[in-house]
Design a protein around this motif. Structure first.
Motif, mmCIF file in Angstrom:
data_model
loop_
_atom_site.group_PDB
_atom_site.id
_atom_site.type_symbol
_atom_site.label_atom_id
_atom_site.label_comp_id
_atom_site.label_asym_id
_atom_site.label_seq_id
_atom_site.Cartn_x
_atom_site.Cartn_y
_atom_site.Cartn_z
ATOM 1 N N CYS A 78 40.982 -22.400 -13.709
ATOM 2 C CA CYS A 78 42.350 -22.171 -13.708
ATOM 3 C C CYS A 78 43.153 -23.260 -13.586
ATOM 4 C CB CYS A 78 42.134 -21.670 -12.196
ATOM 5 S SG CYS A 78 41.200 -19.850 -11.956
ATOM 6 N N SER A 207 45.695 -22.583 -7.597
ATOM 7 C CA SER A 207 44.557 -22.179 -7.227
ATOM 8 C C SER A 207 44.953 -20.243 -8.037
ATOM 9 C CB SER A 207 45.075 -21.102 -6.091
ATOM 10 O OG SER A 207 44.279 -22.660 -5.499
ATOM 11 N N ARG A 211 41.516 -16.648 -5.641
ATOM 12 C CA ARG A 211 41.472 -17.721 -4.116
ATOM 13 C C ARG A 211 41.759 -17.709 -4.063
ATOM 14 N NH1 ARG A 211 38.361 -21.812 -2.563
ATOM 15 N NH2 ARG A 211 39.191 -23.211 -2.368
ATOM 16 N N GLU A 214 40.350 -15.549 -0.984
ATOM 17 C CA GLU A 214 39.067 -16.086 -0.204
ATOM 18 C C GLU A 214 39.827 -17.703 0.992
ATOM 19 O OE1 GLU A 214 37.584 -17.886 -3.862
ATOM 20 O OE2 GLU A 214 36.939 -16.418 -4.760
ATOM 21 N N ARG A 215 40.468 -18.105 0.239
ATOM 22 C CA ARG A 215 41.261 -19.439 1.098
ATOM 23 C C ARG A 215 42.313 -18.373 2.692
ATOM 24 N NH1 ARG A 215 45.577 -23.518 0.192
ATOM 25 N NH2 ARG A 215 44.426 -24.112 2.208
ATOM 26 N N ARG A 254 41.751 -13.972 -10.494
ATOM 27 C CA ARG A 254 40.233 -14.841 -11.460
ATOM 28 C C ARG A 254 39.704 -14.747 -12.887
ATOM 29 N NH1 ARG A 254 36.801 -16.574 -7.956
ATOM 30 N NH2 ARG A 254 38.428 -18.340 -6.633
ATOM 31 N N ASP A 289 33.530 -19.783 2.961
ATOM 32 C CA ASP A 289 34.314 -19.554 1.719
ATOM 33 C C ASP A 289 33.446 -19.097 -0.179
ATOM 34 O OD1 ASP A 289 35.026 -22.031 2.948
ATOM 35 O OD2 ASP A 289 36.507 -22.232 1.880
ATOM 36 N N ARG A 293 33.703 -15.537 -1.508
ATOM 37 C CA ARG A 293 34.368 -15.263 -2.807
ATOM 38 C C ARG A 293 33.493 -14.428 -3.474
ATOM 39 N NH1 ARG A 293 34.928 -20.057 -7.384
ATOM 40 N NH2 ARG A 293 34.050 -19.007 -8.921
#
Lengths: 363, 456
Positions: A78, A207, A211, A214-215, A254, A289, A293
């Motif tokens: 990324c 990000s 991502r 996910e966060r 992603r 995390d 993911r």
């Protein structure tokens, strides 16, 4: 036929064996159910990113005083793609109007994970390939030298003495979640500090949608969801520093970014740091995390728009306002408002207290 | 497990390692701690008032069984003077409820509490088996969920009770938070973590327009509920509905289970996050559920907090639901990109000020603009007039300057009125249950049972 159909209202029959957009080339990739050729796909990716750079257009910049933006480089796909596309963007700006709307400063943080020698080789390669920017590196352990960090972390290390080093701290943390979490916060603080010392007005995080999703869920699972809007919204100045966070890659999944690295030419794959293979199934030792993911990489496959929707939903939440100048009201690790979320007179929020715990049961 | 003394009484041997605190306790200390914590949830939010009549939604499953037992215990212990009654709903699914209803009957006897069983058949004229025979397995959960919501409220009215409690636990609420994040449902995100929700009717009205619903076990772990039931030797029967699909809740449930394995306290963290996010939802004012102050009843709609053996009040079948939302979102994204949406600024109340998420999915002409996702409405069901789309397409400048005001416009306020047929709270002229019934009754010649309001 007068060019490619611009809207669906043109009732031109769509040829599904050709790229959906240009209807000329053969498709090489399917993006969210649309078959696209490499050229259109590359355009799709660039457009998504450049759209987010609205505030940095040439017309918004004063000559000679273009804003300096910090790009943290993780050497993963990324951030490499972001660097590549922004370099292109700057080139185009220069060609069109003789000047640019911003400048980039690339920061590489050595985190001591993985192959240091391979990483530094790649880093040199990148500097060589994109020499137009300024570069700097810092080790993650520098974060421990930031004001207040030693005092904060020594609290849980009764046997150790100042100065603490990073590996000691990480090994005494009991859960993978804590390690990942602390790592993330140290990185964030270090990058913010660097941005200030280089007088950068904003930080461009790489990000992806995935991502960010996910966060969102990971922070929700750690009880810190309230911090999300402030930390993931574009243009939000952090902690009264005047430095804003931006996420220009937030509209790309992603997997789309990964595809880009091989479809663009010359391809970017040689610039990317190889990752350790990730576990396929979560065990007790997985971090939250990592769990998220895994979860989103499967959701991303079949329901990409849902992934995007999660990020969009959090984007609609209001930012929590802590009184200006009330720095005492912020958690020293994760920077969120302490009120109602921390024990009396504590400098850490409940979530961070738990992260820094070193006792056995319950992690 | 090696012998440890109980960390509370320090005398007996510890038999239990509490998932929520990691503390080792003997069985009596554990049950006491559990009861005391539930009492704290209740008293700190002044959930009940002395002498109040409370109906316990009893399904026969572990949560409601434990709830009934704990409430009975606490009522006696602290002399709250509550009048407790068990209320059970029979959906009319052969072989499903029978066993759990038997369990409820046994509990009623053991606890010495009155019991009222209400069936869909007698309430609506249609049992779930009959509904499924009529409509098949697609969308049947919508019927069940809607009917069940109303059934509990109607049952409460029949009993003359204004407050219903359900056994929803922390796992359920956590799943709801995750589910609403996945679905992008801000409105429900704002409500799902409330300790109390209400139908919004004013106190003076009779009937089922003013029944409030609360979940005293909201902070209790599913695992601890099982442990409590075990150590108190409670009699329950858990059932999974045979018609039940997975959809979003199933995905959320798997995630929560995995999360629990890594870090058990994460479940409560998800709930806390949900409560915090509720406060950040624009315009929806989430005042409830912080547990530490007097809570106001948050208006809820017929599709809120389903659960209990079934995952889908919004009923579609399984991967069907996620796929449909995916489809809708994707079309929205595409339309936005191609600029086929016209940017017309209408007042936030959209077409006629009502939430249009009750109707089935309308598919207009393919080229028609679909409301963009920024509208904050439920995406898996929306209606639109073919020409007008309310699309605040925000440029960067607008976003930066108008962020707050734009945010406030995003959630049209629900206007809550009453169904003209039955008087139930609804934001539509006719409530969902009446609409569904109309559909059912039309399709099959039957003596229509008109559902009128309970009239007080």
């Amino acid at each position: 036929m007068a060019g490619p159909p611009k809207t669906r209202r043109d009732n031109v029959a769509v040829d599904n064996s050709l790229c959906r957009r240009c209807q000329t080339n053969a498709p090489t990739i399917t993006v969210r159910t649309e078959p696209l050729c490499s050229a259109c796909f590359n355009k799709y990716v660039s457009t998504k990113i450049i759209k987010r750079m609205e505030s940095f257009r040439v017309r918004h910049a004063e000559v000679g005083q273009e804003r300096l933006l910090l790009l943290p480089l993780s050497l993963r796909a990324c951030s490499i793609v972001l660097l590549h596309i922004l370099s292109q963007h700057l080139r185009v700006q220069g060609e069109k109007s003789g000047r640019t709307g911003y400048r980039l400063h690339v920061l590489y943080v050595e985190d001591g994970k993985g192959e240091a020698s391979e990483a530094s080789k790649l880093y040199e390669l990148i500097q060589h390939r994109y020499p137009e920017h300024t570069y700097s590196t810092r080790p993650l352990s520098d974060a421990l030298a930031l004001p207040g960090m030693q005092e904060l972390l020594i609290q849980n290390q009764p046997a150790a003495t100042i100065p603490l080093d990073l590996s000691t701290i990480l090994t005494t943390l009991t859960s993978a979640t804590s390690r990942t979490d602390l790592h993330h916060h140290l990185l964030r603080k270090l990058v913010l500090h660097s941005a200030q010392s280089h007088t950068c007005s904003a930080i461009l995080w790489a990000s992806s949608t995935t991502r960010l999703a996910e966060r969102t869920l990971a922070e929700t699972a750690k009880g810190r969801a309230f911090a999300l809007p402030a930390q993931t919204r574009d243009g939000e100045a952090q902690l009264g520093t005047g430095t804003a966070f931006y996420y220009p890659m937030r509209d790309l999944l992603r997997k789309e970014v990964l595809s880009y690295t091989s479809l663009v030419s010359p391809d970017l794959e040689e610039l990317i740091l190889d990752e350790r293979p990730r576990p396929a199934v979560s065990t007790r030792d997985t971090s939250i995390d990592e769990l998220m993911r895994q979860y989103f990489s499967s959701v991303e496959r079949e329901y990409p728009s849902i992934v995007a929707n999660v990020v969009r939903t959090t984007g609609k939440l209001l930012v929590e306002r802590v009184e200006e100048g009330w720095l005492e009201g912020r958690c020293e690790l994760c920077d969120v408002g302490l009120r109602g979320r921390a024990p009396e007179r504590s400098r850490l929020c409940f979530g961070c207290i738990r992260v820094l715990q070193t006792r056995e049961a319950g992690g | 497990m090696p012998p440890h003394p109980c960390e509370s009484c320090h005398t007996s041997r510890a038999q239990i390692l509490r998932p929520s605190t990691g503390i080792r306790l003997c069985a009596p200390c554990f049950t006491l701690a559990f009861e005391t914590e539930t009492a704290a949830t209740i008293t700190s939010s002044s959930l009940f008032h002395p002498g109040e009549r409370i109906a316990i939604g009893a399904s026969g499953g572990k949560d409601s069984t434990v709830l009934a037992s704990v409430l009975q215990t606490l009522n006696t212990r602290y002399s709250w003077g509550l009048e407790l009654v068990l209320l059970s709903i029979d959906e009319g699914i052969a072989g499903y409820r029978d066993h759990s209803l038997e369990a409820v009957k046994r509990n009623a006897e053991v606890l010495g509490l009155p019991l009222k069983i209400l069936g869909y058949e007698e309430l609506y004229g249609w049992s779930m088996d009959a509904v499924v025979a009529q409509v098949g397995r697609k969308g049947n959960c919508t019927y069940c969920g809607v009917f069940r919501r109303q059934a509990l409220d109607r049952g409460a009215a029949v009993l003359g009770v204004r407050h219903v409690v359900t056994g929803h636990n922390a796992d359920d609420v956590a799943e709801t938070v995750v589910m609403n994040l996945l679905r992008g449902d801000l409105a429900r995100l704002g409500r799902g973590t409330s300790l109390v929700t209400g139908t919004g009717g004013t106190g003076g009205e009779g009937g089922f327009a003013s029944v409030k619903r609360s979940k005293p076990l909201m902070w209790a772990y599913g695992k601890e509920i099982v442990m409590y039931a075990h150590h108190k030797r409670l009699d329950y029967f858990s059932t999974e509905c045979i018609y039940s699909p997975e959809a979003f809740r199933g995905s959320a449930r798997t995630l929560i289970k995995n999360l629990e394995r890594i870090r058990p306290e994460s479940i409560l963290d998800v709930v806390r996050s949900g409560i915090d996010m509720a406060r950040l939802v624009p315009g929806a004012g989430g005042e409830g559920g912080s547990g530490s102050q007097r809570v106001e009843a948050i208006p809820r709609d017929a599709e809120d907090d389903t659960g209990g053996g079934c995952s889908g009040g919004n009923g579609e079948d399984a991967g069907g639901e996620m796929a449909r939302v995916e489809e809708t979102l994707r079309l929205n994204e595409r339309a936005e990109e191609e600029g086929t949406e016209t940017e017309i600024r209408l007042p936030a109340k959209a077409v006629n000020g009502q939430r249009h998420d009750r109707d089935g999915l309308h598919t207009g002409p393919p080229a028609a603009a679909l409301p963009a996702t920024v509208n904050g409405q439920n995406h898996d069901r929306h209606t639109h007039t073919p020409d007008i789309a309310v699309v605040p397409i925000r440029t960067k400048q607008e976003k930066k300057s108008g962020r707050k005001t734009a945010g406030d416009k995003l959630l049209p306020r629900q206007r809550l009125g009453q169904c003209e047929r039955c008087g139930y709270l609804s934001s539509q002229a006719v409530c969902k249950a009446c609409m569904l019934l109309e559909g059912l009754n039309k399709a099959r010649p039957r003596t229509g049972i008109e559902v009128r309001g309970a009239g007080g």
